[in-house]
Motif scaffolding. Structure first.
Motif, PDB file in Angstrom:
ATOM      1  N   ASP A  83      -0.707  -6.730  10.470  1.00 23.18           N
ATOM      2  CA  ASP A  83      -1.790  -7.047   9.528  1.00 23.18           C
ATOM      3  C   ASP A  83      -1.218  -7.370   8.149  1.00 23.18           C
ATOM      4  O   ASP A  83      -1.690  -8.282   7.469  1.00 23.18           O
ATOM      5  N   ASN A 110       0.803  -1.220   0.000  1.00 22.46           N
ATOM      6  CA  ASN A 110       0.000   0.000   0.000  1.00 22.46           C
ATOM      7  C   ASN A 110       0.844   1.281   0.000  1.00 22.46           C
ATOM      8  O   ASN A 110       0.601   2.204   0.766  1.00 22.46           O
ATOM      9  N   ARG A 113       0.633  -2.546  14.520  1.00 27.49           N
ATOM     10  CA  ARG A 113      -0.544  -3.330  14.102  1.00 27.49           C
ATOM     11  C   ARG A 113      -0.657  -3.393  12.601  1.00 27.49           C
ATOM     12  O   ARG A 113      -1.001  -4.425  12.036  1.00 27.49           O
ATOM     13  N   GLU A 114      -0.343  -2.261  11.953  1.00 23.68           N
ATOM     14  CA  GLU A 114      -0.411  -2.229  10.493  1.00 23.68           C
ATOM     15  C   GLU A 114       0.574  -3.231   9.884  1.00 23.68           C
ATOM     16  O   GLU A 114       0.243  -3.954   8.950  1.00 23.68           O
ATOM     17  N   ASN A 119       1.336   1.692  14.168  1.00 24.05           N
ATOM     18  CA  ASN A 119       2.160   1.238  13.046  1.00 24.05           C
ATOM     19  C   ASN A 119       2.494  -0.245  13.177  1.00 24.05           C
ATOM     20  O   ASN A 119       2.543  -0.957  12.179  1.00 24.05           O
ATOM     21  N   GLY A 133       6.502   3.305  10.035  1.00 21.14           N
ATOM     22  CA  GLY A 133       5.669   2.216   9.515  1.00 21.14           C
ATOM     23  C   GLY A 133       5.771   2.107   7.996  1.00 21.14           C
ATOM     24  O   GLY A 133       5.834   1.013   7.441  1.00 21.14           O
ATOM     25  N   ARG A 161       7.208  -0.840   5.605  1.00 18.70           N
ATOM     26  CA  ARG A 161       6.447  -1.409   4.487  1.00 18.70           C
ATOM     27  C   ARG A 161       7.294  -1.452   3.213  1.00 18.70           C
ATOM     28  O   ARG A 161       7.177  -2.391   2.421  1.00 18.70           O
TER      29      ARG A 161
END
Ligand code: ATP
Ligand code: MG
Length: 226
Positions: free
Chosen positions: A178, A126, A174-175, A172, A141, A145
């Motif tokens: 996920d 994303n 948790r992101e 961040n 975060g 990524r």
């Protein structure tokens, strides 16, 4: 998929990294490796991607015995294994797009293939709207990524994450968790080294606890108890 048979790693002169570890991780599993500081978690991770070699025992990845893997075969192994770290390890002078593309360039991929893969990977994590940013223009975060995207360029069978949320706040973290779960749902085996009790407990997946280099518990749908 991952098989350790009685694996020990001793650092010179005689510091125990891990000792007598035997375990099997099946394709598609999501395993958390937990334990106190200095207990061998990063050593375990490094043995998996052949940054360290075992002193004793054998290690197999996907049926391939990598115990004594030759340096020239390491790139082949690293195509099957993606790795992310606490400190992201991004190249500061390259943009998001370039950081991900670079992983393919060094592997000798052709430009048309790179143009095909990078946008796909950046969509998974994303970041498709931030391709031209430099790492210092991203949140922690977001930087993680990018690092995860970079680890996915070869569609690895295994993703190893050593404290990927260690520098991140709860939101961040948790992101990232996920995202790791999503990658696992696509079929990638995940080995997550972490200190983060809440994240491990939310996962409800297998938890391996190390103590002084040894596996002291290995539980399906485990909880972090130390
Ligand atoms: N390159 C090295 N040379 C010598 N000793 C090392 C080396 N790397 C790790 N060790 C030692 O091996 C043991 C296990 O270290 P390891 O990094 O695997 O622990 P860890 O569980 O990842 O710890 P942390 O939670 O602090 O990251 C420690 O005693 C450490 O000091
Ligand atoms: Mg560590």
């Amino acid at each position: 998929m991952i098989r350790f048979k009685n694996v020990s790693k001793t650092y010179p002169p005689n510091v125990v990294g891990v000792e007598g570890v035997s375990l099997h991780v099946k394709p598609g599993e999501f395993v958390s490796i937990v334990g106190k500081s200095g207990t061998g978690k990063s050593t375990f991770a490094k043995l998996l991607f052949a940054e360290e070699r075992p002193t004793r025992g054998t290690i197999e990845i996907g049926g391939w015995d990598i115990t004594h893997i030759h340096d020239r075969d390491i790139p082949l192994l690293r195509r099957q294994i993606g790795v992310v770290f606490q400190d992201f390890k991004l190249l500061p002078k390259k943009t998001v797009y370039e950081n991900v593309a670079f992983a393919l360039q060094v592997a000798g991929e052709r430009p048309h293939r790179i143009r095909e893969v990078v946008p796909k990977v950046l969509e998974i994590v994303n970041l498709q709207d931030k391709l031209d940013r430099y790492p210092n223009q991203l949140s922690g975060g977001e930087q993680q990524r990018v690092a995860i995207g970079r680890a996915l360029v070869h569609s690895p069978k295994i993703l190893i994450a050593d404290e990927p949320t260690g520098n991140l706040d709860t939101l961040n973290s948790r992101e990232i968790m996920d995202l790791l779960s999503k990658i696992n749902e696509f079929g990638t085996t995940i080995a997550l080294v972490t200190h983060d009790r809440d994240m491990v407990n939310r996962l409800r997946r297998r938890v391996i606890t190390l103590e002084e280099g040894k596996v002291v518990s290995d539980v399906e749908e485990g909880r972090y108890k130390l």
